[in-house]
Design an enzyme around this catalytic site. Structure first.
Site, PDB file in Angstrom:
ATOM      1  N   CYS A 104       0.852  -1.186   0.000  1.00 29.69           N
ATOM      2  CA  CYS A 104       0.000   0.000   0.000  1.00 29.69           C
ATOM      3  C   CYS A 104       0.889   1.238   0.000  1.00 29.69           C
ATOM      4  O   CYS A 104       1.963   1.228   0.584  1.00 29.69           O
ATOM      5  CB  CYS A 104      -0.860  -0.009   1.271  1.00 29.69           C
ATOM      6  SG  CYS A 104      -2.057   1.347   1.368  1.00 29.69           S
ATOM      7  N   CYS A 108      -0.016   4.998   6.318  1.00 31.61           N
ATOM      8  CA  CYS A 108      -0.558   5.218   7.669  1.00 31.61           C
ATOM      9  C   CYS A 108       0.442   4.734   8.735  1.00 31.61           C
ATOM     10  O   CYS A 108       1.006   3.646   8.620  1.00 31.61           O
ATOM     11  CB  CYS A 108      -1.896   4.505   7.846  1.00 31.61           C
ATOM     12  SG  CYS A 108      -3.171   5.144   6.751  1.00 31.61           S
ATOM     13  N   CYS A 111      -0.041   1.202  10.565  1.00 31.87           N
ATOM     14  CA  CYS A 111      -0.490   0.047   9.772  1.00 31.87           C
ATOM     15  C   CYS A 111       0.683  -0.764   9.240  1.00 31.87           C
ATOM     16  O   CYS A 111       1.663  -0.208   8.752  1.00 31.87           O
ATOM     17  CB  CYS A 111      -1.352   0.547   8.614  1.00 31.87           C
ATOM     18  SG  CYS A 111      -1.986  -0.764   7.568  1.00 31.87           S
ATOM     19  N   CYS A 325      -4.450  -6.416   9.352  1.00 28.01           N
ATOM     20  CA  CYS A 325      -3.792  -5.924   8.143  1.00 28.01           C
ATOM     21  C   CYS A 325      -2.293  -6.100   7.979  1.00 28.01           C
ATOM     22  O   CYS A 325      -1.509  -5.449   8.652  1.00 28.01           O
ATOM     23  CB  CYS A 325      -4.023  -4.419   8.059  1.00 28.01           C
ATOM     24  SG  CYS A 325      -5.509  -4.041   7.283  1.00 28.01           S
TER      25      CYS A 325
HETATM   26  N1  SAH Z   1      -6.871   1.492   2.795  1.00 31.38           N
HETATM   27  C1  SAH Z   1      -8.195   1.277   3.273  1.00 31.38           C
HETATM   28  C2  SAH Z   1      -8.466  -0.182   3.482  1.00 31.38           C
HETATM   29  C3  SAH Z   1      -7.688  -0.818   4.602  1.00 31.38           C
HETATM   30  S1  SAH Z   1      -8.866  -1.279   5.730  1.00 31.38           S
HETATM   31  C4  SAH Z   1      -8.422   2.106   4.521  1.00 31.38           C
HETATM   32  O1  SAH Z   1      -7.506   2.776   4.953  1.00 31.38           O
HETATM   33  O2  SAH Z   1      -9.544   2.142   5.016  1.00 31.38           O
HETATM   34  C5  SAH Z   1      -8.001  -1.611   7.100  1.00 31.38           C
HETATM   35  C6  SAH Z   1      -8.527  -0.869   8.289  1.00 31.38           C
HETATM   36  O3  SAH Z   1      -7.726  -1.246   9.415  1.00 31.38           O
HETATM   37  C7  SAH Z   1      -8.389   0.630   8.139  1.00 31.38           C
HETATM   38  O4  SAH Z   1      -9.419   1.271   8.829  1.00 31.38           O
HETATM   39  C8  SAH Z   1      -7.065   0.859   8.822  1.00 31.38           C
HETATM   40  O5  SAH Z   1      -6.900   2.199   9.175  1.00 31.38           O
HETATM   41  C9  SAH Z   1      -7.153  -0.094   9.984  1.00 31.38           C
HETATM   42  N2  SAH Z   1      -5.882  -0.455  10.588  1.00 31.38           N
HETATM   43  C10 SAH Z   1      -4.662  -0.523  10.013  1.00 31.38           C
HETATM   44  N3  SAH Z   1      -3.724  -0.862  10.913  1.00 31.38           N
HETATM   45  C11 SAH Z   1      -4.366  -1.022  12.083  1.00 31.38           C
HETATM   46  C12 SAH Z   1      -3.947  -1.379  13.387  1.00 31.38           C
HETATM   47  N4  SAH Z   1      -2.676  -1.619  13.671  1.00 31.38           N
HETATM   48  N5  SAH Z   1      -4.895  -1.464  14.335  1.00 31.38           N
HETATM   49  C13 SAH Z   1      -6.202  -1.213  14.057  1.00 31.38           C
HETATM   50  N6  SAH Z   1      -6.654  -0.882  12.847  1.00 31.38           N
HETATM   51  C14 SAH Z   1      -5.745  -0.770  11.880  1.00 31.38           C
END
Ligand code: SAH
Length: 337
Positions: A104, A108, A111, A325
């Site tokens: 990706c 973020c 993530c 994720c």
């Molecule tokens: N790119 C899209 C789809 C990914 S969905 C998006 O950002 O929405 C994955 C979800 O899990 C997103 O809401 C993301 O912000 C969240 N996420 C990622 N890492 C995380 C973590 N360590 N703990 C909790 N949520 C997380």
């Protein structure tokens, strides 16, 4: 391909219409070799081999949670790349969480999916295969889909739209749009394109902070866009589609979980009629962030509830199988290097 599309292809090869249905049924059963399509004449199998390419994703790893039965797959794609898919069982049916990109580029800060950047986008059939092969392998009939795996769906717009068309096909998996959620970090330039499609799916926005200072720190996608513009885009999407938006909010200790954040979040959610889904942050090895304490979460929820915001807390599933994720793919990358 949809059934009518296969019919057209076979008609172009001078074949009868009913052959298309036979091919389509084999594909739906996960058969990915024309030689195994035993009710097709040998000559047709040869013709198909010349014109079409079939690939069967391989299970690189399959983990089953001892706690709640959540299954996490790591699939090998045709070019050796890998993506994750998670199957979760709820009372209302089985939900599959699919990836739409290898890696990706959104960056973020909390993530795991984005750590190595974007390798490539998946094509529509690769995303479809995640659903189909997860169902076939697990024996669990999939009734709901969330596009919440690795990748940003609105950064792979055309392939994701095509995937939705295929998975929705009444002759195929026939999963209704109301059973599908698409999650975005807020690529607002695409919201109108999505609304144009007039789909009945649920748009989920990964908000994670209600103010620009916190959100831009956590999510580079906020820089140059901003929360005000995001809210405008959400409001417009809701007005155009009549579909309520959902905000994802991962609670991070000391970062986005103060009273001030809760009050502003309540205001933001009410301004667009959004539902708020709180997620306790999943700890990722490479990241410094920690989940909020349960005390902070309770206080946060109370503020939202007092403000009459529609709020739920996501149940953690598969915590023993790296089911959030990008973690499994990341582990494999580390082992390989
Ligand atoms: N790119 C899209 C789809 C990914 S969905 C998006 O950002 O929405 C994955 C979800 O899990 C997103 O809401 C993301 O912000 C969240 N996420 C990622 N890492 C995380 C973590 N360590 N703990 C909790 N949520 C997380």
């Amino acid at each position: 391909m949809t059934l009518p599309e296969i019919e057209a292809e076979l008609a172009a090869l001078g074949e009868a219409k009913f052959r298309a249905k036979q091919v389509y049924e084999w594909l739906g059963r996960g058969v990915r070799s024309f030689d195994r399509m035993s009710n097709l004449p040998l000559s047709l199998r040869e013709k198909l081999k010349e014109s079409f390419h079939l690939y069967e994703p391989k299970v690189l790893s399959k983990q089953v949670s001892q706690i709640d039965g959540t299954i996490k797959y790591l699939w090998e794609l045709y070019d050796g790349n890998a993506v994750e898919t998670v199957v979760m069982s709820y009372q209302h049916g089985n939900t599959v969480c699919v990836s739409c990109q290898v890696g990706c580029r959104q960056g973020c800060a909390f993530c795991a999916s984005t750590i190595g950047g974007l390798v490539r986008s998946l094509n529509a059939s690769e995303i479809l295969d995640e659903v189909l092969f997860s169902q076939l392998d697990s024996g669990k009939k999939i009734s709901n889909i969330v596009l919440m795996g690795i990748g940003e769906p609105l950064d792979n717009f055309d392939n994701v739209m095509r995937f939705l068309e295929l998975v929705n096909d009444p002759a195929g998996m026939n999963i209704g749009m109301r059973h599908i959620s698409l999650s975005t970090c807020g690529i607002i330039e695409r919201f109108d394109d999505l609304a144009d499609r007039d789909l009945q799916l649920t748009l989920t926005v990964s908000l994670h902070a209600p103010d620009d200072e916190t959100r831009s720190r956590l999510m580079p996608a906020n820089r140059g866009r901003g929360v005000d513009k995001l809210m405008d885009a959400c409001k417009r999407y809701y007005e155009r589609t009549g579909r309520r938006i959902s905000f994802e909010y991962a609670m991070i200790d000391g970062v986005n979980d103060t009273e001030k954040h809760a009050r502003l979040l309540a205001k933001r959610a009410k301004s667009v009629g959004a539902h708020v889904n709180l997620i306790p942050l999943n700890h990722v090895e490479e990241r410094e962030f920690k989940p909020s304490t349960s005390g902070h979460m309770k206080a946060f929820i109370k503020i939202l509830e007092d403000e009459k915001v529609n709020v739920t807390v996501r149940r953690r599933l598969g915590s023993d199988v790296d089911a959030s994720c990008g973690q499994l793919r990341r582990k494999m990358q580390k082992q390989n290097s």
